[in-house]
Enzyme design. Structure first.
Site, mmCIF file in Angstrom:
data_model
loop_
_atom_site.group_PDB
_atom_site.id
_atom_site.type_symbol
_atom_site.label_atom_id
_atom_site.label_comp_id
_atom_site.label_asym_id
_atom_site.label_seq_id
_atom_site.Cartn_x
_atom_site.Cartn_y
_atom_site.Cartn_z
ATOM 1 C CD GLU A 179 -54.789 -2.720 30.482
ATOM 2 O OE1 GLU A 179 -55.432 -3.653 30.992
ATOM 3 O OE2 GLU A 179 -53.948 -2.898 29.589
ATOM 4 C CG ASN A 221 -49.943 2.723 30.718
ATOM 5 O OD1 ASN A 221 -49.497 3.435 29.820
ATOM 6 N ND2 ASN A 221 -49.783 1.403 30.721
ATOM 7 C CG HIS A 255 -50.462 -3.033 23.166
ATOM 8 N ND1 HIS A 255 -49.205 -3.621 23.154
ATOM 9 C CD2 HIS A 255 -50.726 -2.738 24.454
ATOM 10 C CE1 HIS A 255 -48.742 -3.679 24.398
ATOM 11 N NE2 HIS A 255 -49.638 -3.147 25.201
ATOM 12 C CD GLU A 284 -48.320 -1.516 28.204
ATOM 13 O OE1 GLU A 284 -48.863 -2.493 27.653
ATOM 14 O OE2 GLU A 284 -48.632 -1.118 29.341
ATOM 15 C CG ASP A 286 -46.982 -4.489 20.831
ATOM 16 O OD1 ASP A 286 -48.044 -3.866 20.630
ATOM 17 O OD2 ASP A 286 -46.869 -5.335 21.743
HETATM 18 C C1 XIL Z 1 -48.411 -8.404 29.339
HETATM 19 C C2 XIL Z 1 -47.072 -9.139 29.396
HETATM 20 O O1 XIL Z 1 -46.237 -8.692 28.343
HETATM 21 C C3 XIL Z 1 -47.297 -10.630 29.287
HETATM 22 O O2 XIL Z 1 -46.062 -11.331 29.433
HETATM 23 C C4 XIL Z 1 -48.283 -11.077 30.353
HETATM 24 O O3 XIL Z 1 -48.573 -12.447 30.188
HETATM 25 C C5 XIL Z 1 -49.566 -10.264 30.268
HETATM 26 O O4 XIL Z 1 -49.263 -8.893 30.352
HETATM 27 N N1 XIL Z 1 -51.062 -4.073 28.838
HETATM 28 C C6 XIL Z 1 -50.205 -3.924 29.902
HETATM 29 C C7 XIL Z 1 -49.078 -4.875 30.089
HETATM 30 O O5 XIL Z 1 -50.298 -2.920 30.629
HETATM 31 O O6 XIL Z 1 -48.767 -5.067 31.439
HETATM 32 C C8 XIL Z 1 -49.371 -6.209 29.439
HETATM 33 O O7 XIL Z 1 -48.205 -7.027 29.547
HETATM 34 C C9 XIL Z 1 -49.797 -6.011 28.006
HETATM 35 C C10 XIL Z 1 -51.059 -5.185 27.949
#
Ligand code: XIL
Length: 372
Positions: A179, A221, A255, A284, A286
């Site tokens: 990021e 990422n 996400h 990641e 969801d």
């Molecule tokens: C999130 C975790 O799932 C949470 O438990 C934590 O509080 C914050 O981070 N992008 C990412 C992940 O790269 O590391 C993040 O994970 C979600 C967003």
């Protein structure tokens, strides 16, 4: 558009209902889609899961992000072992977990996850070596003063070298940098890393990672990596990294939600990143049931379940179409009883982003994803 998809899904579900018993023998699991479970009864009568339908040879590794506590719970273990062949630590490999104070590394939690993966023949994706969140303040300080660029870069190199050496041979891919691209009009995110080091820290991170474990796959990422403006900035960074042979893959976090992103943006992004000869991974995944931060909390209605199934189907069609470039799909959580989306972006708003419900039972979306 949605109406058409709904009608399609409805016809699909009606057809399932009349197509008899599913066969769950191992030999049948990778053959015709119509031999796979289409409802909860058929699911309960067999042992196959996502990893058997999406085999790494034909498709991609199927992964899940977990905290170490999941490994103490038999129901969770069963679900993980049935469906996944790759693990990521959701927080345990972040800097604040591994090196909370300078020089004091704590691998306890991360090691638990890696040991579980090894025992069960699963791969591990490392997440993440350099990020602006969950990162201790000491990195950027020299006493009361701001640390110098060289001091910060030294700390970065030491962290990456120590962590990757510790996990050498056990972690096959790393999100080296996470990021760093700006969501607005700047190129790079204004973080403490950037404010002290400029863009150099990004390249130094990848150089240290390459040197520490030449066999590990190195990923950049990011989220909203399908947004055209952000995508193009990421692409420019990847070009520079690629010129030094520092990057092997692009991780798109995924996400997403029941309406966004449109397929066209996903495809354009895949095409652009793959043109650099990089592996693609969804790191990641969801699928939120909310499309904005202002939507009030909702129960998981059958209408939402249907919309979510339509979205998951759309996303997985795109993934399958890029199976030659995509090497892994990782869900950012296991089942709807535990998701970071319950706290973010709206604290306390319950979300239902996964293929498995709060009791570990497959949702409608699961059956859509495996029946192709
Ligand atoms: C999130 C975790 O799932 C949470 O438990 C934590 O509080 C914050 O981070 N992008 C990412 C992940 O790269 O590391 C993040 O994970 C979600 C967003």
């Amino acid at each position: 558009m949605l109406r058409k998809s709904k009608i399609k899904l409805f016809i699909f579900i009606v057809l399932w209902t009349f197509c008899g018993d599913a066969s769950c023998n191992k030999d049948d699991s990778t053959t015709e889609g119509n031999e796979r479970p289409k409802n909860i009864d058929e699911y309960n009568q067999c042992n196959e899961g996502l990893k058997d339908y999406y085999t790494p040879d034909d498709y991609f590794y199927m992964g899940v992000a977990i905290p170490p506590s999941f490994i103490n719970n038999q129901e969770k273990i069963n679900l993980i072992k049935r469906h996944f062949n790759s693990l990521t630590a959701d927080n345990s490999m972040k800097w604040s977990s591994l090196q909370p104070t300078e020089g004091n590394f704590d691998f306890t939690d991360a090691d638990k996850i890696v040991a579980f993966a090894q025992t069960n023949g699963m791969k591990v994706r490392g997440h993440t070596l350099c990020w602006h969140n969950q990162v201790p303040e000491w990195i950027f300080k020299n006493g009361e003063e701001t640390a110098s660029k060289e001091q910060v870069l030294n700390r970065l190199r030491t962290h990456i070298t120590t962590v990757m050496t510790h996990f050498k041979g056990k972690v096959c891919a790393w999100d080296v940098v996470n990021e760093v691209i700006d969501d607005g009009s700047s190129i790079y995110r204004s973080s403490q890393w950037y404010n002290i080091c400029g863009e150099d820290y990004i390249f130094e991170a990848f150089r240290a990672a390459r040197a520490a474990d030449p066999d590990a796959k190195l990923f950049y990422n990011d989220y909203t990596a399908i947004d055209p403006a952000k995508r193009d900035k990421i692409y420019d960074l990847l070009v520079k990294l690629k010129a030094e042979d520092l990057v092997d893959g692009m991780g798109l976090q995924g996400h997403w939600n029941i309406e966004y992103p449109p397929t066209s943006l996903i495809i354009q992004a895949f095409d652009k990143y793959k043109s650099l000869g990089l592996e693609l991974q969804i790191t990641e995944l969801d699928v939120s049931v909310y499309t904005s931060n202002s939507e009030p909390e909702s129960l998981y209605t059958s209408d939402l379940a249907l919309k979510q199934a339509v979205a998951y189907e759309r996303f997985f069609i795109a993934f399958r179409n890029y199976k030659n470039n995509i090497t892994g799909i990782t869900f950012w959580g296991l089942a709807d009883n535990y998701s970071w989306l319950d706290k973010f972006p709206v604290a306390g708003r319950k979300n239902y982003p996964f293929l498995f419900d709060e009791n570990y039972k497959p949702q409608k979306a699961y059956f859509v994803v495996i029946n192709f």
